[in-house]
Every structure is written in structure tokens, then in C-alpha cells.
Design a protein around this motif. Structure first.
Motif, PDB file in Angstrom:
ATOM      1  N   ILE A 239      62.182 103.659  77.230  1.00 48.00           N
ATOM      2  CA  ILE A 239      61.135 103.203  78.147  1.00 48.00           C
ATOM      3  C   ILE A 239      61.086 103.985  79.448  1.00 48.00           C
ATOM      4  O   ILE A 239      60.024 104.394  79.884  1.00 48.00           O
ATOM      5  CB  ILE A 239      61.307 101.695  78.445  1.00 48.00           C
ATOM      6  N   PHE A 240      62.242 104.246  80.036  1.00 58.30           N
ATOM      7  CA  PHE A 240      62.193 104.649  81.437  1.00 58.30           C
ATOM      8  C   PHE A 240      62.173 106.142  81.738  1.00 58.30           C
ATOM      9  O   PHE A 240      62.016 106.517  82.885  1.00 58.30           O
ATOM     10  CB  PHE A 240      63.341 103.989  82.200  1.00 58.30           C
ATOM     11  N   SER A 241      62.391 106.974  80.724  1.00 56.89           N
ATOM     12  CA  SER A 241      62.475 108.398  81.068  1.00 56.89           C
ATOM     13  C   SER A 241      61.094 109.038  81.160  1.00 56.89           C
ATOM     14  O   SER A 241      60.319 108.952  80.231  1.00 56.89           O
ATOM     15  CB  SER A 241      63.293 109.124  80.013  1.00 56.89           C
ATOM     16  N   PRO A 242      60.812 109.661  82.293  1.00 56.86           N
ATOM     17  CA  PRO A 242      59.475 110.229  82.481  1.00 56.86           C
ATOM     18  C   PRO A 242      59.291 111.592  81.830  1.00 56.86           C
ATOM     19  O   PRO A 242      58.193 111.954  81.477  1.00 56.86           O
ATOM     20  CB  PRO A 242      59.353 110.337  83.997  1.00 56.86           C
ATOM     21  N   ASP A 243      60.379 112.388  81.694  1.00 57.18           N
ATOM     22  CA  ASP A 243      60.196 113.702  81.087  1.00 57.18           C
ATOM     23  C   ASP A 243      61.400 114.077  80.236  1.00 57.18           C
ATOM     24  O   ASP A 243      62.434 113.420  80.272  1.00 57.18           O
ATOM     25  CB  ASP A 243      59.936 114.757  82.166  1.00 57.18           C
ATOM     26  N   LEU A 354      62.476 111.272  72.635  1.00 56.99           N
ATOM     27  CA  LEU A 354      61.982 112.636  72.888  1.00 56.99           C
ATOM     28  C   LEU A 354      60.540 112.777  72.440  1.00 56.99           C
ATOM     29  O   LEU A 354      59.720 113.389  73.112  1.00 56.99           O
ATOM     30  CB  LEU A 354      62.852 113.653  72.145  1.00 56.99           C
ATOM     31  N   GLU A 355      60.264 112.177  71.297  1.00 56.25           N
ATOM     32  CA  GLU A 355      58.905 112.236  70.762  1.00 56.25           C
ATOM     33  C   GLU A 355      57.936 111.551  71.724  1.00 56.25           C
ATOM     34  O   GLU A 355      56.861 112.067  72.019  1.00 56.25           O
ATOM     35  CB  GLU A 355      58.867 111.547  69.399  1.00 56.25           C
ATOM     36  N   ARG A 356      58.367 110.381  72.213  1.00 54.37           N
ATOM     37  CA  ARG A 356      57.519 109.635  73.142  1.00 54.37           C
ATOM     38  C   ARG A 356      57.269 110.453  74.407  1.00 54.37           C
ATOM     39  O   ARG A 356      56.128 110.613  74.843  1.00 54.37           O
ATOM     40  CB  ARG A 356      58.188 108.317  73.524  1.00 54.37           C
ATOM     41  N   VAL A 357      58.331 111.006  74.956  1.00 47.92           N
ATOM     42  CA  VAL A 357      58.193 111.783  76.183  1.00 47.92           C
ATOM     43  C   VAL A 357      57.293 112.997  75.948  1.00 47.92           C
ATOM     44  O   VAL A 357      56.464 113.341  76.789  1.00 47.92           O
ATOM     45  CB  VAL A 357      59.580 112.194  76.704  1.00 47.92           C
ATOM     46  N   ALA A 358      57.478 113.629  74.765  1.00 46.58           N
ATOM     47  CA  ALA A 358      56.639 114.789  74.447  1.00 46.58           C
ATOM     48  C   ALA A 358      55.169 114.374  74.451  1.00 46.58           C
ATOM     49  O   ALA A 358      54.318 115.070  74.988  1.00 46.58           O
ATOM     50  CB  ALA A 358      57.033 115.360  73.097  1.00 46.58           C
ATOM     51  N   LEU A 359      54.898 113.208  73.866  1.00 49.19           N
ATOM     52  CA  LEU A 359      53.520 112.701  73.834  1.00 49.19           C
ATOM     53  C   LEU A 359      53.007 112.445  75.244  1.00 49.19           C
ATOM     54  O   LEU A 359      51.882 112.812  75.582  1.00 49.19           O
ATOM     55  CB  LEU A 359      53.447 111.406  73.017  1.00 49.19           C
ATOM     56  N   VAL A 360      53.875 111.810  76.041  1.00 45.38           N
ATOM     57  CA  VAL A 360      53.480 111.505  77.427  1.00 45.38           C
ATOM     58  C   VAL A 360      53.182 112.796  78.178  1.00 45.38           C
ATOM     59  O   VAL A 360      52.185 112.908  78.877  1.00 45.38           O
ATOM     60  CB  VAL A 360      54.599 110.703  78.134  1.00 45.38           C
ATOM     61  N   GLU A 361      54.077 113.795  77.964  1.00 44.80           N
ATOM     62  CA  GLU A 361      53.881 115.071  78.647  1.00 44.80           C
ATOM     63  C   GLU A 361      52.586 115.739  78.190  1.00 44.80           C
ATOM     64  O   GLU A 361      51.833 116.285  78.982  1.00 44.80           O
ATOM     65  CB  GLU A 361      55.076 115.998  78.403  1.00 44.80           C
ATOM     66  N   GLU A 362      52.353 115.661  76.881  1.00 42.05           N
ATOM     67  CA  GLU A 362      51.144 116.263  76.322  1.00 42.05           C
ATOM     68  C   GLU A 362      49.913 115.592  76.938  1.00 42.05           C
ATOM     69  O   GLU A 362      48.945 116.234  77.329  1.00 42.05           O
ATOM     70  CB  GLU A 362      51.147 116.064  74.816  1.00 42.05           C
ATOM     71  N   MET A 363      50.019 114.251  77.029  1.00 42.12           N
ATOM     72  CA  MET A 363      48.905 113.484  77.570  1.00 42.12           C
ATOM     73  C   MET A 363      48.667 113.856  79.028  1.00 42.12           C
ATOM     74  O   MET A 363      47.528 114.007  79.466  1.00 42.12           O
ATOM     75  CB  MET A 363      49.212 112.001  77.472  1.00 42.12           C
ATOM     76  N   LEU A 366      46.939 117.025  79.106  1.00 41.79           N
ATOM     77  CA  LEU A 366      45.520 116.848  78.771  1.00 41.79           C
ATOM     78  C   LEU A 366      44.761 116.257  79.946  1.00 41.79           C
ATOM     79  O   LEU A 366      43.650 116.672  80.253  1.00 41.79           O
ATOM     80  CB  LEU A 366      45.380 115.941  77.552  1.00 41.79           C
ATOM     81  N   ASN A 367      45.420 115.282  80.593  1.00 43.26           N
ATOM     82  CA  ASN A 367      44.783 114.644  81.743  1.00 43.26           C
ATOM     83  C   ASN A 367      44.499 115.657  82.833  1.00 43.26           C
ATOM     84  O   ASN A 367      43.430 115.650  83.434  1.00 43.26           O
ATOM     85  CB  ASN A 367      45.687 113.541  82.309  1.00 43.26           C
ATOM     86  N   GLN A 368      45.519 116.514  83.043  1.00 42.63           N
ATOM     87  CA  GLN A 368      45.373 117.515  84.090  1.00 42.63           C
ATOM     88  C   GLN A 368      44.224 118.456  83.736  1.00 42.63           C
ATOM     89  O   GLN A 368      43.396 118.785  84.583  1.00 42.63           O
ATOM     90  CB  GLN A 368      46.667 118.291  84.189  1.00 42.63           C
ATOM     91  N   GLU A 369      44.220 118.840  82.452  1.00 38.03           N
ATOM     92  CA  GLU A 369      43.165 119.726  81.972  1.00 38.03           C
ATOM     93  C   GLU A 369      41.800 119.074  82.197  1.00 38.03           C
ATOM     94  O   GLU A 369      40.851 119.691  82.664  1.00 38.03           O
ATOM     95  CB  GLU A 369      43.379 119.953  80.488  1.00 38.03           C
TER      96      GLU A 369
END
Lengths: 618, 151
Positions: A239-243, A354-363, A366-369
Motif C-alpha cells: 500500500i504505502f510505497s510510492p515508487d 513492484l507491479e503495482r508501483v510500476a503501474l502507478v509510475e506508468e500512470m 501518462l498523467n504528466q504526458e
């Protein structure tokens, strides 16, 4: 009583032999020095116990040699434990050498003084001194590690802690029994005391066993305290790791804590080391290469030549694989099957994290884009608005400044005609007439152009419109000033549409004017306004029997100031169809035409996007 | 007529051609006797408020109608209109916008500022002459000015 004592002593001996065998088996499974010394220490103890049971059965001639051998093995068991401790916490060269030397000296001395064997031996003062030295050396060799193990156990994970403490208590117990037996003197020979010693020694067997090979249920009991820790670690991970880096660092900390390891790293994806603890980057990379894809318990050779036990758990996500590697520290010489499965479970959770964080990072990416794109669009919109304002200023200028000279041209030529006609020659009047006509025509062009540019800027007021009525009104406008023409018009039943009625009327006015204009050579002009529904879309059409045009020029029809007929044949400004095009386009529709020279023309338009087949054909 | 100076029309026009055509049209309908022409917004304000070049004029001596172009040098027509309609001494004088601008925004702004009429100058001379005639007829003969205007 004596029989009971015999049984107890036999059971104790059997227990020690069994534990020794276990330790040996463990060492055979994974041969590192630590395990070797431990196996030697316990194995020797087992052998001494067994020999002690055999001594009375032997012939006296062999007795002294057997007894010497048993003493040597006994001393060896103590030294081995000290050496085990050395693999864990180095003793220092001098201490180690002295320990080995003293043990050797004592062993030689014991052999030299020919210690008597038997159940109640009689010692000479020298012999007694040697026995005392022997016991003291053994007790020191074993006692020091026992105390040390107890102390270091404090910072270990539950299972490791319990095992170390069990070993500590077991050895400590033996030392205590031995010392008591030696210093108790004659009291030790009392049957009750003997029985007590035997019972205490027997009690040490399960304690030591727990230290070497604790059963699953015992591990679970020890571990209960850590379950909560595990849950906390899991929650942290999921839950808590941002990256990725934060997650990997946290996960590694938890894994080390739970396994009691001190060194470790995480390689993900593949051999990219994203987190490491207490290990140099190059060392981690080297280990990583050595491990490759093979998970499980591995023996690795460190840079300094020493062997280290490692536990490698695969991290498998949908996109990549990696490895969680924990290296056994000084006090985690052995990883049990439990730790392996536990770490494996944790690795699975970590992969999910890791998968979750990767998704969050990807998102986030995308948001930044998206934000970038929105910014770009906003900038473009501002640019467009600026361009539009400029265009408005431009058309304002055109409207005001272009009309003033036109008015002068028209006005003064008119005055010349009205008031100075008599002074002008016929040729001058002809030229003046041309100036006047041209001025008038330019005036019309400017007016049309302004109207056309205004079309794009005016807000649309869409509503439900009675199309038949709108077409009828348009015809009323167009049919004015058709004196001397024979025109037959048929306006069909047109479906109601969603549009701006004023603009739609403009469309019909322009199309009908064209139909009237270009059917002028016909004796009877026939105009047909109709609608049909194709593929769910209404297509309106205005057909005439006029002069038509060549379809190869059809693409120029709807452009501003583009004409397919000469101005002296058919008057016009080239704005009418362009206006139609713009209005229809603003409604989200399309306009197109079908014609052939001399065979009339048909103009079609839709108001809500062209049907697929038409878009493909166009 | 109450206006002592006998001035009937103030024409504010910077384009010499338009001025000439307007005066020609007025002349055709015998309306030229008391027209005063100024060529920019600043001069128009000086005339109306009796300052600068027109300091000796009396402020009560106002024309029956002011014909005002929008695009003018120095001070534009809308500003001149705003000043005239914003001053209680001049507010009641009829102002007619006589302009080339068909811009909706100019039209809306003029009415918002209190213009009495808004006329787009026709390009066609016949229509132009007809417009001048109708203007003169209406504002000089038919329209009855407020008593305040002559005070």
C-alpha cells in the motif's frame, strides 16, 4: 536405583549420538566451516558419551588407551565449539592459537599422566591437577561461546534467536553439570546426586536438539511474535510505497529483518540492482551474476574468498523478473526450509508490490504526458484565439477602410454622370460607366466577404427546424425578381432537422439562386428540393436542369472566389457555395455535388456528419 | 429655433471624400446652410465643450444633431460619444453614428453609450444621397428636440 541410572545414562548417550548424527548430516548437506565445527563439536560429544558407555565392557589392557582417546575427543568437542564461535565472531589469531595450544598441551598431559579409568577412579595429586585443567579448558572453550551465543541472539529473528538460545542453554547446562560433578568431590558419588546429574544431562538432549533441528511446530510457536511484523511488512509493501526504489529498499529491510540476515540486495528487472544493504555494489552485481536464474539456497564465494550462504527468491511480475537475495550473516549460518518458504512468499508479495508501483509510475507518466498535451492544447487555443482576434481586427479594417474609397469612387462617378454629363464625350462616359460598375462590383465582393467571414465567428443557435418551411422561405426570397422566367419548383417533404434556421435558410437561398441562375438557358427551369434517408442519415438535395459543369473541377466548387463559369456568362462572386460549405461544415455535415455539362447539377448536403460510404467515396 | 448661433448640424468626419459627398448630398436637398465640419475627435470635443480653438463659443449653443464617425484621428468616435452623453450639459443633444463599420460590437457599444441612431454609410451613391436627405429631414424638421437642449 543403579539400573535407572544406567538407563538414563544410556538414553543421554543415545541422544547425544543422535544429535551428533544430525549435525553431521547437516554439514554433509552444506559444507561450510561453521557447520563443520558445530558438527564436530556435537559429534565428538556424542562419541564421548557412547565411549563412556563402552568403557566398562573393555579389557583393562585397552582401558587406558581408550580412556585417553575419549579424553582427546572430549577436548576436541570443546575446541570445535570455540572454533565454531570463531567462524561467527573471529577470536583473533593469538587467542585462537593459544586455545589450540593449551588444548593440545592438556591432551598430551592427560595422556602422559595415564589417568585411571573406571567408575570411581583414585587420582594422584598430579593426575587430579591434570583432570582439573582438562575440565577447566573444556568448560572455558564451551562456556564462552555459550554466553556469547546467548548475548548475540537478542538481535536475531525469533527462530534464530530461539535456536541460538537453545544451543547456549544446552552447552551451558553441560558445562554446569560437568563442573558440579568435578567440584562436588565425594558428594558426587552419592546415588541420588548421580541420578540428578543423569537427569539434567538427559534434559539437555532435547534442548540441544531444538537448537539444531527444531520441528515445525516449535518454529511456529517461536515465530508467532513475528507474524504481526510480517503483516506490517506486507502492508508496507502493498500500500504505502510510492515508487520502485522506496518499495525495494523497504522490502529489503523487512526481508533482512525477518530472515535475520544482515546483507542482501534486490535485482529488478533482471540484473539491475535497485536496492542493497551492507553490501558493495560490485559485490552484489557479482553475486547476482553467479546466481543467475537459479533460486533457492546457494553457496556463494565472496570477493575475499570466503563462502557465504545465500537465499535467492525469484520476483516474477507480468513484465519482468528479478531476484531477492539475502546473504547469511554470522549468526544466521543456517537457513531452514521455513525461512526459505517464508521469504519465497514475501518475494511473491513484493513482486505484486513492484507491479503495482510500476503501474502507478506508468500512470503518473501518462498523467504528466496528458498534462503536457493539455498545456500544449491550451497554448494552441490561446494562439488560435489570438489569430482569431487578429482576423476580426483585419475584417474590421476591411469593413471600414475598404468601403470608404469605394464610396468615393461610386459617389464621384455618380456626380459626374448626374451633373457633368454634358461635358463628357461618349468614350469618357463609357469609361466612367466601367469605373462605376467595377466599383459597385467590388462593393458587393467586400460585403460578401465580410458576411462570409462573419459566418465563422457568429455563435450558432441550433434548434429543431421545420426544413420544408425554411426551404419555402428561401424560395420566396429567391423567386423575387424572376420576371420573364419560367421556373417550376417542387419542394418535397423534408424531415425536421437540428440546425440554426437563419444559416440553413442561407444554404437554401444560395443553392436555389444557383439553380435558378444556371438554368437560365432552359425554356422551363425545373428545380427539385428533396431529402432521402440513407444509413440513418438525412441527405438533402437541390437538383436543377441547368447547364451543369464538368465533374473534374468539382473540387473547386466550394472554395471562396473560385468559379466554374465566366463572369460575363453568369454573374456571381464565387462566395455562395463557399458560404454553403462553411455553414454545413459548422453543423458537422458535408456538402457535395453531382453534375455533367449540359445535364444539370444536383447539390447534396447533410447536417450531422457524412455517412461512411460518402466519406469513402469523396 | 432656440439655438442662437443657428447651427443645425455638426459633422465629425476625417475623410475628405466622405465629407464632400455628404455635403454634396445635403446641398442637393438644401441643408448646407448651417453645417459645421470638424476632422477629428479632439476637435469635436473642443467644439462641443467650448474649449481650445472653440473657447469663445457658448456651451448652450448646441447643434440640432451631431453626425459622428467611429474611426477618427486622436479621439475615436465612441469616446466622443461617451463624453457627450456623460455630461449633463450635452447629454440631450442627438448624436447619430454615421460610419462605415458594420461591426456588431460597435453597434452594441454605441447604443450602450446612448447614441440616438446608428447608420451605416451605403457604398452606393444613390442610397447615400437618399440617406443624407432622410437624415436631414428627420433630425432638422420632424424631430422635436428637448427644451433642455436649447437651454
Amino acid at each position: 536405583m543403579a539400573a535407572l541410572l544406567q538407563v538414563l545414562q544410556a538414553a543421554t548417550a543415545a541422544g547425544f549420538v543422535a544429535i551428533g548424527a544430525l549435525a553431521l548430516k547437516d554439514w554433509l548437506g552444506r559444507r561450510d566451516p561453521g557447520r563443520g565445527y558445530l558438527a564436530l563439536a556435537v559429534g565428538c560429544l556424542g562419541i564421548v558419551s557412547a565411549m563412556g558407555r563402552l568403557t566398562p565392557e573393555l579389557p583393562p589392557s585397552l582401558g587406558w588407551a581408550f580412556s585417553d582417546l575419549s579424553l582427546a575427543i572430549f577436548l576436541m568437542s570443546g575446541l570445535a565449539l570455540l572454533l565454531f564461535r570463531d567462524t561467527v565472531i573471529p577470536l583473533g589469531r593469538r587467542v585462537k592459537t593459544s586455545a589450540v595450544a593449551i588444548t593440545g598441551v592438556v591432551a598430551v598431559a592427560a595422556a602422559a599422566v595415564q589417568l585411571p579409568s573406571g567408575t570411581s577412579p583414585q587420582y594422584s595429586p598430579l593426575q587430579y591437577g591434570v583432570v582439573l585443567a582438562l575440565v577447566l579448558v573444556w568448560c572455558l572453550s564451551v562456556g564462552e561461546p555459550s554466553v556469547r551465543m546467548w548475548l548475540v541472539a537478542r538481535h536475531q529473528p525469533a527462530v534464530q534467536q530461539a535456536r541460538l538460545r537453545a544451543l547456549s542453554v544446552g552447552y551451558g547446562g553441560i558445562v554446569a553439570i560437568l563442573l558440579s560433578a568435578v567440584f562436588a568431590g565425594s558428594a558426587a558419588t552419592a546415588p541420588a546426586v548421580q541420578l540428578g546429574f543423569a537427569l539434567a544431562a538427559l534434559a539437555m538432549v532435547p534442548v540441544l536438539y531444538a537448537g539444531f533441528a527444531p520441528p515445525g511446530w516449535l518454529r511456529r510457536v517461536w515465530r508467532r511474535r513475528e507474524e504481526e511484523l510480517f503483516q506490517q511488512a506486507t502492508r508496507d509493501l502493498l500500500i504505502f510505497s510510492p515508487d520502485t526504489t522506496t518499495l525495494a529498499t523497504k522490502a529489503l529491510e523487512w526481508a533482512l529483518r525477518m530472515a535475520g540476515a544482515k546483507q542482501g540486495f534486490i535485482a529488478f528487472p533482471q540484473a539491475t540492482i535497485i536496492a542493497r544493504q551492507a553490501i558493495a555494489a560490485d559485490e552484489a552485481a557479482r553475486f547476482c551474476a553467479e546466481i543467475g536464474n537459479q533460486a533457492g539456497i546457494r553457496l556463494l564465494r565472496s570477493g575475499r574468498g570466503a563462502t557465504q550462504t545465500a537465499i535467492a527468491s525469484p520476483l516474477v511480475t507480468g513484465k519482468a523478473t528479478g531476484m531477492l537475495v539475502l546473504l547469511a550473516g554470522p549468526f544466521t549460518p543456517v537457513f531452514g526450509a521455513d525461512e526459505v518458504s517464508w521469504i519465497g512468499q514475501y518475494a511473491t508479495l513484493m513482486a505484486t508490490g513492484l507491479e503495482r508501483v510500476a503501474l502507478v509510475e506508468e500512470m503518473a507518466g501518462l498523467n504528466q504526458e496528458l498534462a503536457g498535451t493539455v498545456g500544449k492544447i491550451t497554448a494552441q487555443k490561446a494562439e488560435l484565439e489570438a489569430a482569431n482576434r487578429e482576423l476580426e481586427a483585419y475584417s474590421y479594417t476591411v469593413s471600414h477602410d475598404l468601403r470608404a474609397p469605394l464610396r468615393a469612387i461610386n459617389g464621384f462617378t455618380a456626380i459626374l454622370f448626374d451633373e457633368h454629363a454634358a461635358e463628357l464625350s461618349e468614350a469618357a462616359k463609357d469609361y466612367l460607366g466601367r469605373v462605376h460598375e467595377s466599383g459597385k462590383h467590388m462593393g458587393e465582393l467586400v460585403d460578401y466577404l465580410l458576411a462570409f467571414s462573419r459566418l465563422g465567428r457568429q455563435p450558432m443557435r441550433k434548434q429543431s427546424v421545420n426544413t420544408t418551411e425554411v426551404a419555402g422561405n428561401a424560395w420566396t426570397q429567391v423567386s423575387e425578381g424572376l420576371e420573364g422566367r419560367q421556373v417550376t419548383i417542387h419542394i418535397g417533404d423534408l424531415p425536421i432537422c437540428e440546425s440554426d434556421p437563419i444559416l440553413l435558410e442561407q444554404v437554401f437561398v444560395n443553392l436555389l439562386s444557383n439553380a435558378v441562375k444556371y438554368s437560365r438557358p432552359r425554356e422551363v427551369a425545373l428545380i427539385d428540393v428533396a431529402a432521402e434517408v440513407k444509413a440513418g442519415q438525412t441527405i438533402y438535395s437541390v437538383r436543377d436542369n441547368g447547364v451543369g459543369f464538368d465533374m473534374q473541377y468539382a473540387d473547386r466548387l466550394f472554395r471562396v472566389f473560385q468559379r466554374l463559369h465566366r463572369a460575363d456568362e453568369y454573374e456571381g462572386t464565387g462566395v455562395g457555395l463557399a458560404t454553403v460549405h462553411r455553414i454545413v461544415e459548422r453543423h458537422g455535415g458535408r456538402v457535395w455535388a453531382e453534375a455533367a455539362p449540359g445535364k444539370g447539377a444536383t447539390f447534396y448536403f447533410t447536417l450531422k456528419g457524412a455517412p461512411e460510404w460518402q466519406a469513402a467515396a469523396a | 429655433m432656440a439655438s442662437s448661433g443657428g447651427l443645425e448640424i455638426l459633422l465629425v468626419e476625417d475623410n475628405a471624400n466622405d465629407e464632400m459627398l455628404t455635403l454634396h448630398a445635403f446641398k442637393k436637398h438644401n441643408l448646407t446652410n448651417r453645417v459645421h465640419v470638424v476632422r477629428d475627435g479632439a476637435e469635436a470635443l473642443e467644439f462641443v465643450f467650448c474649449t481650445g480653438r472653440y473657447a469663445e463659443r457658448h456651451i448652450g449653443d448646441l447643434p440640432k444633431v451631431i453626425l459622428l464617425d467611429i474611426k477618427l484621428p486622436l479621439v475615436d468616435g465612441l469616446e466622443v460619444l461617451r463624453r457627450i452623453k456623460g455630461d449633463p450639459r450635452t447629454r440631450t443633444t442627438p448624436v447619430v453614428m454615421l460610419t462605415s463599420s458594420r461591426e456588431e460590437s460597435d453597434l452594441v457599444e454605441s447604443y450602450r453609450l446612448g447614441v440616438n441612431s446608428y447608420i451605416v454609410k451605403p457604398v452606393d451613391f444613390e442610397q447615400f444621397t437618399e440617406m443624407a436627405r432622410a437624415l436631414g429631414m428627420y433630425w432638422l424638421l420632424l424631430n422635436k428636440p428637448s427644451a433642455n437642449a436649447a437651454a
